[in-house]
Design a protein around this motif. Structure first.
Motif, mmCIF file in Angstrom:
data_model
loop_
_atom_site.group_PDB
_atom_site.id
_atom_site.type_symbol
_atom_site.label_atom_id
_atom_site.label_comp_id
_atom_site.label_asym_id
_atom_site.label_seq_id
_atom_site.Cartn_x
_atom_site.Cartn_y
_atom_site.Cartn_z
ATOM 1 N N PHE B 46 -14.150 -12.243 -44.503
ATOM 2 C CA PHE B 46 -15.614 -12.226 -44.428
ATOM 3 C C PHE B 46 -16.095 -12.967 -43.181
ATOM 4 C CE2 PHE B 46 -19.832 -12.265 -46.350
ATOM 5 C CZ PHE B 46 -20.412 -13.381 -45.781
ATOM 6 N N ILE B 47 -17.004 -12.318 -42.426
ATOM 7 C CA ILE B 47 -17.567 -12.967 -41.245
ATOM 8 C C ILE B 47 -19.006 -13.370 -41.492
ATOM 9 C CG2 ILE B 47 -18.125 -12.749 -38.807
ATOM 10 C CD1 ILE B 47 -16.074 -10.542 -38.585
ATOM 11 N N ILE B 48 -19.835 -12.369 -41.815
ATOM 12 C CA ILE B 48 -21.258 -12.608 -41.954
ATOM 13 C C ILE B 48 -21.867 -11.474 -42.753
ATOM 14 C CG2 ILE B 48 -21.892 -11.409 -39.804
ATOM 15 C CD1 ILE B 48 -23.971 -13.668 -39.341
ATOM 16 N N ASP B 49 -22.954 -11.766 -43.430
ATOM 17 C CA ASP B 49 -23.645 -10.725 -44.188
ATOM 18 C C ASP B 49 -25.134 -10.736 -43.850
ATOM 19 O OD1 ASP B 49 -23.775 -12.473 -47.447
ATOM 20 O OD2 ASP B 49 -24.407 -13.071 -45.435
ATOM 21 N N ILE B 50 -25.820 -9.672 -44.274
ATOM 22 C CA ILE B 50 -27.250 -9.574 -44.048
ATOM 23 C C ILE B 50 -27.863 -8.674 -45.112
ATOM 24 C CG2 ILE B 50 -27.067 -7.608 -42.458
ATOM 25 C CD1 ILE B 50 -29.381 -8.915 -40.837
ATOM 26 N N ARG B 51 -29.039 -9.022 -45.543
ATOM 27 C CA ARG B 51 -29.766 -8.191 -46.502
ATOM 28 C C ARG B 51 -30.815 -7.376 -45.769
ATOM 29 N NH1 ARG B 51 -28.085 -8.709 -51.360
ATOM 30 N NH2 ARG B 51 -26.975 -10.597 -51.972
ATOM 31 N N SER B 52 -31.272 -6.337 -46.425
ATOM 32 C CA SER B 52 -32.158 -5.388 -45.749
ATOM 33 C C SER B 52 -33.545 -5.939 -45.490
ATOM 34 C CB SER B 52 -32.257 -4.094 -46.555
ATOM 35 O OG SER B 52 -32.758 -4.354 -47.850
ATOM 36 N N ASN B 53 -33.874 -7.087 -46.059
ATOM 37 C CA ASN B 53 -35.183 -7.692 -45.773
ATOM 38 C C ASN B 53 -35.152 -8.521 -44.495
ATOM 39 O OD1 ASN B 53 -33.637 -9.771 -46.720
ATOM 40 N ND2 ASN B 53 -35.141 -10.536 -48.193
ATOM 41 N N MET B 54 -33.999 -8.492 -43.814
ATOM 42 C CA MET B 54 -33.852 -9.189 -42.554
ATOM 43 C C MET B 54 -33.430 -8.185 -41.497
ATOM 44 S SD MET B 54 -31.645 -12.427 -43.939
ATOM 45 C CE MET B 54 -31.789 -13.370 -42.426
ATOM 46 N N ASP B 55 -33.716 -8.495 -40.211
ATOM 47 C CA ASP B 55 -33.209 -7.638 -39.154
ATOM 48 C C ASP B 55 -32.239 -8.387 -38.226
ATOM 49 O OD1 ASP B 55 -36.446 -7.682 -37.453
ATOM 50 O OD2 ASP B 55 -34.953 -9.254 -37.759
ATOM 51 N N LYS B 56 -32.060 -9.669 -38.476
ATOM 52 C CA LYS B 56 -31.144 -10.452 -37.652
ATOM 53 C C LYS B 56 -30.666 -11.654 -38.444
ATOM 54 C CE LYS B 56 -31.008 -12.930 -33.207
ATOM 55 N NZ LYS B 56 -31.815 -13.268 -31.992
ATOM 56 N N ARG B 57 -29.400 -11.966 -38.243
ATOM 57 C CA ARG B 57 -28.874 -13.184 -38.865
ATOM 58 C C ARG B 57 -27.792 -13.730 -37.950
ATOM 59 N NH1 ARG B 57 -25.915 -14.402 -44.584
ATOM 60 N NH2 ARG B 57 -26.659 -16.558 -44.756
ATOM 61 N N GLN B 58 -27.789 -15.051 -37.793
ATOM 62 C CA GLN B 58 -26.828 -15.663 -36.880
ATOM 63 C C GLN B 58 -25.875 -16.572 -37.605
ATOM 64 O OE1 GLN B 58 -29.924 -17.113 -33.959
ATOM 65 N NE2 GLN B 58 -28.489 -16.214 -32.489
ATOM 66 N N GLY B 59 -24.637 -16.562 -37.123
ATOM 67 C CA GLY B 59 -23.637 -17.491 -37.603
ATOM 68 C C GLY B 59 -23.056 -18.229 -36.413
ATOM 69 N N GLN B 60 -21.875 -18.758 -36.600
ATOM 70 C CA GLN B 60 -21.233 -19.452 -35.492
ATOM 71 C C GLN B 60 -20.641 -18.425 -34.534
ATOM 72 O OE1 GLN B 60 -18.017 -22.026 -36.649
ATOM 73 N NE2 GLN B 60 -18.028 -23.129 -34.722
ATOM 74 N N LEU B 65 -27.206 -7.654 -36.314
ATOM 75 C CA LEU B 65 -28.507 -7.019 -36.171
ATOM 76 C C LEU B 65 -28.556 -5.784 -37.059
ATOM 77 C CD1 LEU B 65 -28.948 -7.148 -32.292
ATOM 78 C CD2 LEU B 65 -29.837 -8.753 -33.989
ATOM 79 N N LEU B 66 -29.646 -5.612 -37.743
ATOM 80 C CA LEU B 66 -29.822 -4.474 -38.641
ATOM 81 C C LEU B 66 -31.043 -3.677 -38.225
ATOM 82 C CD1 LEU B 66 -29.138 -2.902 -41.229
ATOM 83 C CD2 LEU B 66 -30.511 -4.584 -42.501
ATOM 84 N N ASN B 67 -30.842 -2.408 -37.975
ATOM 85 C CA ASN B 67 -31.948 -1.505 -37.658
ATOM 86 C C ASN B 67 -31.998 -0.442 -38.743
ATOM 87 O OD1 ASN B 67 -33.624 0.565 -36.703
ATOM 88 N ND2 ASN B 67 -33.159 0.073 -34.569
ATOM 89 N N LYS B 68 -32.890 -0.649 -39.696
ATOM 90 C CA LYS B 68 -32.957 0.246 -40.850
ATOM 91 C C LYS B 68 -33.550 1.594 -40.480
ATOM 92 C CE LYS B 68 -35.180 -3.013 -43.038
ATOM 93 N NZ LYS B 68 -34.834 -4.174 -42.199
#
Lengths: 113, 112
Positions: B46-60, B65-68
């Motif tokens: 596992f690296i990183i996850d994102i939900r559809s209510n977001m368009d960007k999430r950052q980790g280390q 980036l999510l473009n729905k």
């Protein structure tokens, strides 16, 4: 590998023989899954479990059975192995309330001759 | 159909450059996405996850980036290192389903 071990890690067997793969977790997670990974395919779900003695089929369940008698162990059995079951098998786990986030074990490489 | 051998899309980058790995999904109802990294002979990590209510999430060192609108997901790795060499694949779930659907992956090669 998120407290997940798989055994054996490698196995060579002959067509028609039964094979059992074991997944063991130390996380006390409710959900456990068995996948196979083959060239050209994404991970495909074989069977999963949502609790002790509670299991259900995935998309490629034919030729496989599973059992879960304890929270920590999920067994995958090939009743009569075929060459088409040569693959890498991964176990995964997820926690209740976070079912979507799955963590994987190191895999078992199975060769059926 | 199933291909013989493993012919994944490959992305080659120079050490220190940024990497962008893309993933297209088909289910417009998908509402949760994960990026995994798989090194040779190992299980997916596992690296990183994102939900559809977001368009960007950052980790280390990683950003998803999510473009729905166009059903597209990307993983950006900053300052790519040799240890980043692996297969990366996305997974999605949603639309009332309870099982992850996995992509086939992209091979990232880091050149020194």
């Amino acid at each position: 590998d998120a407290g997940i071990t798989q055994s054996p890690r490698h196995k060579v067997t002959e067509t028609g023989t039964p094979v059992t793969l074991r997944c063991h977790q130390t996380e006390n997670h409710r959900y456990m899954y068995w996948y196979r990974q083959d060239p050209g395919h994404g991970l495909r779900l074989i069977h999963y479990s949502y609790g002790v003695k509670d299991t259900d089929k995935g998309e490629v369940s034919d030729g496989y059975s599973v059992s879960r008698s304890k929270t920590e162990d999920f067994l995958l059995t090939l009743e009569s192995a075929t060459s088409s079951q040569t693959s890498v098998y991964f176990c995964a786990i997820s926690a209740q309330g976070e079912e979507e986030t799955q963590y994987f074990g190191p895999g078992t490489r199975l060769l059926v001759l | 159909g199933e291909s013989v051998g493993l012919h994944l899309p490959t992305l080659s980058v120079q050490e220190g450059d940024n990497s962008i790995i893309n993933c297209a999904y088909s289910n417009s109802a998908s509402d949760y996405f994960i990026w995994y990294k798989q090194e040779s002979g190992k299980g997916p990590q596992f690296i990183i996850d994102i939900r559809s209510n977001m368009d960007k999430r950052q980790g280390q060192r990683v950003t998803v980036l999510l473009n729905k609108t166009v059903k597209h997901l990307s993983l950006q790795i900053a300052a790519t290192q040799p240890g980043d060499s692996a297969v990366y694949f996305c997974a999605e779930i949603g639309g009332g389903g309870n099982k992850l659907t996995f992509g086939t992956g992209t091979q990232l090669k880091v050149e020194l």
